[in-house]
Design a protein around this motif. Structure first.
Motif, PDB file in Angstrom:
ATOM      1  N   ALA A 233     -40.457  -9.798  17.440  1.00 38.70           N
ATOM      2  CA  ALA A 233     -40.859  -9.079  16.216  1.00 38.70           C
ATOM      3  C   ALA A 233     -39.823  -8.019  15.881  1.00 38.70           C
ATOM      4  CB  ALA A 233     -42.234  -8.454  16.412  1.00 38.70           C
ATOM      5  N   SER A 234     -38.613  -8.463  15.619  1.00 39.62           N
ATOM      6  CA  SER A 234     -37.497  -7.571  15.306  1.00 39.62           C
ATOM      7  C   SER A 234     -36.870  -8.019  14.004  1.00 39.62           C
ATOM      8  CB  SER A 234     -36.442  -7.637  16.424  1.00 39.62           C
ATOM      9  OG  SER A 234     -35.872  -8.942  16.492  1.00 39.62           O
ATOM     10  N   ALA A 235     -35.990  -7.198  13.459  1.00 41.44           N
ATOM     11  CA  ALA A 235     -35.330  -7.542  12.199  1.00 41.44           C
ATOM     12  C   ALA A 235     -34.552  -8.856  12.328  1.00 41.44           C
ATOM     13  CB  ALA A 235     -34.390  -6.414  11.768  1.00 41.44           C
ATOM     14  N   LEU A 236     -33.821  -9.020  13.432  1.00 40.44           N
ATOM     15  CA  LEU A 236     -33.052 -10.247  13.629  1.00 40.44           C
ATOM     16  C   LEU A 236     -33.987 -11.434  13.830  1.00 40.44           C
ATOM     17  CD1 LEU A 236     -30.276 -11.600  13.901  1.00 40.44           C
ATOM     18  CD2 LEU A 236     -30.401 -11.152  16.362  1.00 40.44           C
ATOM     19  N   GLY A 237     -35.032 -11.252  14.619  1.00 37.59           N
ATOM     20  CA  GLY A 237     -35.986 -12.326  14.853  1.00 37.59           C
ATOM     21  C   GLY A 237     -36.615 -12.806  13.557  1.00 37.59           C
ATOM     22  N   ARG A 238     -37.016 -11.852  12.714  1.00 39.77           N
ATOM     23  CA  ARG A 238     -37.622 -12.216  11.430  1.00 39.77           C
ATOM     24  C   ARG A 238     -36.612 -12.907  10.519  1.00 39.77           C
ATOM     25  NH1 ARG A 238     -40.286  -7.278  12.450  1.00 39.77           N
ATOM     26  NH2 ARG A 238     -38.670  -6.078  11.375  1.00 39.77           N
ATOM     27  N   SER A 239     -35.378 -12.425  10.505  1.00 37.15           N
ATOM     28  CA  SER A 239     -34.344 -13.038   9.659  1.00 37.15           C
ATOM     29  C   SER A 239     -34.079 -14.481  10.066  1.00 37.15           C
ATOM     30  CB  SER A 239     -33.043 -12.232   9.739  1.00 37.15           C
ATOM     31  OG  SER A 239     -33.188 -10.966   9.155  1.00 37.15           O
TER      32      SER A 239
ATOM     33  N   GLN B 178     -36.855 -16.884   9.152  1.00 39.37           N
ATOM     34  CA  GLN B 178     -36.870 -17.232   7.729  1.00 39.37           C
ATOM     35  C   GLN B 178     -35.714 -18.153   7.356  1.00 39.37           C
ATOM     36  OE1 GLN B 178     -38.706 -13.841   5.169  1.00 39.37           O
ATOM     37  NE2 GLN B 178     -37.648 -12.838   6.866  1.00 39.37           N
ATOM     38  N   ILE B 179     -34.591 -18.015   8.049  1.00 38.57           N
ATOM     39  CA  ILE B 179     -33.485 -18.952   7.838  1.00 38.57           C
ATOM     40  C   ILE B 179     -33.910 -20.344   8.300  1.00 38.57           C
ATOM     41  CG2 ILE B 179     -31.159 -19.584   8.622  1.00 38.57           C
ATOM     42  CD1 ILE B 179     -30.537 -16.525   8.636  1.00 38.57           C
ATOM     43  N   ALA B 180     -34.617 -20.416   9.432  1.00 37.44           N
ATOM     44  CA  ALA B 180     -35.132 -21.705   9.916  1.00 37.44           C
ATOM     45  C   ALA B 180     -36.066 -22.318   8.889  1.00 37.44           C
ATOM     46  CB  ALA B 180     -35.848 -21.513  11.250  1.00 37.44           C
ATOM     47  N   GLN B 181     -36.888 -21.485   8.265  1.00 34.38           N
ATOM     48  CA  GLN B 181     -37.816 -21.970   7.250  1.00 34.38           C
ATOM     49  C   GLN B 181     -37.066 -22.506   6.027  1.00 34.38           C
ATOM     50  OE1 GLN B 181     -40.772 -19.118   6.096  1.00 34.38           O
ATOM     51  NE2 GLN B 181     -42.048 -20.626   5.063  1.00 34.38           N
ATOM     52  N   LEU B 182     -36.000 -21.817   5.633  1.00 35.32           N
ATOM     53  CA  LEU B 182     -35.186 -22.286   4.505  1.00 35.32           C
ATOM     54  C   LEU B 182     -34.529 -23.630   4.825  1.00 35.32           C
ATOM     55  CD1 LEU B 182     -33.417 -18.996   3.330  1.00 35.32           C
ATOM     56  CD2 LEU B 182     -34.976 -20.395   1.969  1.00 35.32           C
ATOM     57  N   ILE B 183     -34.047 -23.772   6.059  1.00 30.85           N
ATOM     58  CA  ILE B 183     -33.428 -25.037   6.477  1.00 30.85           C
ATOM     59  C   ILE B 183     -34.449 -26.167   6.370  1.00 30.85           C
ATOM     60  CG2 ILE B 183     -32.499 -26.310   8.465  1.00 30.85           C
ATOM     61  CD1 ILE B 183     -31.194 -23.609   9.340  1.00 30.85           C
ATOM     62  N   LYS B 184     -35.637 -25.924   6.878  1.00 29.80           N
ATOM     63  CA  LYS B 184     -36.680 -26.961   6.863  1.00 29.80           C
ATOM     64  C   LYS B 184     -37.187 -27.256   5.453  1.00 29.80           C
ATOM     65  CE  LYS B 184     -38.350 -25.670  11.459  1.00 29.80           C
ATOM     66  NZ  LYS B 184     -39.500 -25.163  12.237  1.00 29.80           N
TER      67      LYS B 184
ATOM     68  N   LYS C  26     -43.216 -20.620  -1.879  1.00 32.71           N
ATOM     69  CA  LYS C  26     -44.245 -19.686  -2.350  1.00 32.71           C
ATOM     70  C   LYS C  26     -45.633 -20.139  -1.887  1.00 32.71           C
ATOM     71  CE  LYS C  26     -42.986 -19.567  -6.786  1.00 32.71           C
ATOM     72  NZ  LYS C  26     -43.053 -19.186  -8.201  1.00 32.71           N
ATOM     73  N   GLN C  27     -45.884 -21.444  -2.021  1.00 30.73           N
ATOM     74  CA  GLN C  27     -47.188 -21.970  -1.629  1.00 30.73           C
ATOM     75  C   GLN C  27     -47.360 -21.961  -0.110  1.00 30.73           C
ATOM     76  OE1 GLN C  27     -47.021 -25.792  -3.480  1.00 30.73           O
ATOM     77  NE2 GLN C  27     -47.022 -24.949  -5.554  1.00 30.73           N
ATOM     78  N   ALA C  28     -46.260 -22.152   0.593  1.00 29.57           N
ATOM     79  CA  ALA C  28     -46.342 -22.228   2.058  1.00 29.57           C
ATOM     80  C   ALA C  28     -46.629 -20.869   2.683  1.00 29.57           C
ATOM     81  CB  ALA C  28     -45.038 -22.782   2.613  1.00 29.57           C
ATOM     82  N   ASN C  29     -46.424 -19.793   1.903  1.00 26.73           N
ATOM     83  CA  ASN C  29     -46.672 -18.436   2.389  1.00 26.73           C
ATOM     84  C   ASN C  29     -45.791 -18.130   3.603  1.00 26.73           C
ATOM     85  OD1 ASN C  29     -47.576 -15.927   3.050  1.00 26.73           O
ATOM     86  ND2 ASN C  29     -49.737 -16.465   3.165  1.00 26.73           N
ATOM     87  N   PRO C  30     -44.579 -17.642   3.345  1.00 25.35           N
ATOM     88  CA  PRO C  30     -43.622 -17.394   4.435  1.00 25.35           C
ATOM     89  C   PRO C  30     -44.185 -16.567   5.583  1.00 25.35           C
ATOM     90  CG  PRO C  30     -42.575 -17.070   2.313  1.00 25.35           C
ATOM     91  CD  PRO C  30     -44.017 -17.291   2.028  1.00 25.35           C
ATOM     92  N   SER C  31     -45.095 -15.654   5.290  1.00 26.22           N
ATOM     93  CA  SER C  31     -45.628 -14.792   6.356  1.00 26.22           C
ATOM     94  C   SER C  31     -46.494 -15.570   7.343  1.00 26.22           C
ATOM     95  CB  SER C  31     -46.436 -13.637   5.755  1.00 26.22           C
ATOM     96  OG  SER C  31     -47.554 -14.142   5.052  1.00 26.22           O
ATOM     97  N   GLN C  32     -46.939 -16.764   6.946  1.00 26.80           N
ATOM     98  CA  GLN C  32     -47.785 -17.581   7.818  1.00 26.80           C
ATOM     99  C   GLN C  32     -46.993 -18.700   8.509  1.00 26.80           C
ATOM    100  OE1 GLN C  32     -51.052 -16.735   8.391  1.00 26.80           O
ATOM    101  NE2 GLN C  32     -50.467 -14.953   7.150  1.00 26.80           N
ATOM    102  N   TYR C  33     -45.678 -18.589   8.486  1.00 22.81           N
ATOM    103  CA  TYR C  33     -44.814 -19.632   9.059  1.00 22.81           C
ATOM    104  C   TYR C  33     -45.104 -19.846  10.542  1.00 22.81           C
ATOM    105  CZ  TYR C  33     -40.505 -21.851  10.719  1.00 22.81           C
ATOM    106  OH  TYR C  33     -39.602 -22.695  11.306  1.00 22.81           O
ATOM    107  N   LYS C  34     -45.202 -21.111  10.943  1.00 28.47           N
ATOM    108  CA  LYS C  34     -45.459 -21.443  12.343  1.00 28.47           C
ATOM    109  C   LYS C  34     -44.243 -22.172  12.926  1.00 28.47           C
ATOM    110  CE  LYS C  34     -50.516 -21.642  12.267  1.00 28.47           C
ATOM    111  NZ  LYS C  34     -50.607 -20.867  11.026  1.00 28.47           N
TER     112      LYS C  34
END
Length: 301
Positions: free
Chosen positions: A129-135, A138-144, A112-120
């Protein structure tokens, strides 16, 4: 053994082709086989509107369209329920939260604090910038974020190319080419982003069926019979085809117009479950089918 999208998808995700009575999905059975005390409620996450058939079952799974919405919902629940997600989790296990659970909710707060929309992304990875790309981003972000993720599910549609599959004579342009470009660049960005973390990750792709090897009368292809699956990861013995490709001559095609099935998809799934996810007992993985190590294709080291 079917050209129906719905039946074929159900058969592959339940792991029981030809039988519709199976209540749970094959990936959920993988999770059921490895019950863990204080297991993270984020063991299985689908970046989808609704839970996919493969994750139906007794083992808890979460479906969400994006992490930002999930964070917002977490805030709403925490205002209306005892302890928010901690309260929900505590009620589910009917016990106090173990250390794993507390770490999970700390990870959610971190998200929540990391702000998923600002993920680098790392390593110069650029997700489309597609549905699969975004998914996948976000999976990469969850792993990290270390939320205890074991299984993740993402999907993309649009492959039903009955007409105008390509643009003119150039196969690198048109509907199919654009789909394949999105598919491949999304996965490439994901693996680049994770870098060395791909030591612990295996990407397995599946589709309920391929397309006919013969073009139809509207410059497209119709519902097919067999297809290819891709497996990506640092533990994958890659760079080769593990199936038995028989060529495209009419006498080698199923009903004279399709690739023939030469590998049972359950053998591919079972190898990933056993060698990567640690499923030791394969007997309950696929009802009505005997999955054994002797049937593995050997794509994982």
């Amino acid at each position: 053994n079917t050209r129906s999208h719905f039946d074929a998808q159900d058969y592959m995700e339940s792991g029981t082709p030809g039988y519709k009575g199976t209540k749970d999905g094959w990936l959920n059975r993988v999770l059921q086989a490895k019950q863990e005390k204080d297991a993270s409620p984020f063991r299985a996450v689908a970046m989808t509107q609704a839970l996919p058939r493969a994750l139906y079952g007794k083992a808890p799974s979460v479906a969400m369209t994006n992490l930002a919405d999930f964070s917002i919902k977490a805030g709403i629940y925490s205002n209306n329920m005892k302890g928010g997600f901690e309260g929900v989790y505590e009620q589910n296990v009917k016990d106090t939260l173990g250390e794993t659970g507390k770490e999970t909710f700390e990870a959610v707060n971190y998200l929540k604090q990391a702000n998923p929309s600002q993920y680098k992304p790392e390593n110069g990875a650029v997700y489309p910038a597609s549905a699969l790309g975004r998914s996948l981003a976000q999976i990469a972000q969850l792993i990290k974020a270390g939320v205890g993720l074991e299984v993740a599910f993402a999907e993309m549609g649009g492959w039903d190319t009955h007409s105008n599959q390509s643009a003119g004579q150039n196969p690198a342009q048109g509907t199919l080419a654009n789909l394949l470009r999105d598919f491949s660049t999304s996965i490439a960005a994901f693996t680049t982003d994770l870098g060395q973390r791909m030591d612990d990750v295996v990407v397995l792709t599946m589709s309920e069926f391929g397309r006919t090897a013969r073009e139809n009368g509207t410059r497209g292809t119709d519902h097919g019979h067999a297809n290819a699956m891709f497996v990506i990861g640092n533990s994958v013995k890659g760079g080769k085809v593990y199936g038995d490709f028989r060529g495209l001559k009419s006498d080698k095609l199923y009903e004279g117009r399709d690739l023939d099935v030469t590998t049972d998809f359950r053998d591919v799934f079972a190898e990933a479950a056993n060698k990567h996810l640690g499923t030791k007992d394969l007997s309950g993985l696929f009802p009505k089918y005997s999955a054994t190590k002797e049937k593995f294709r050997g794509y994982l080291g």
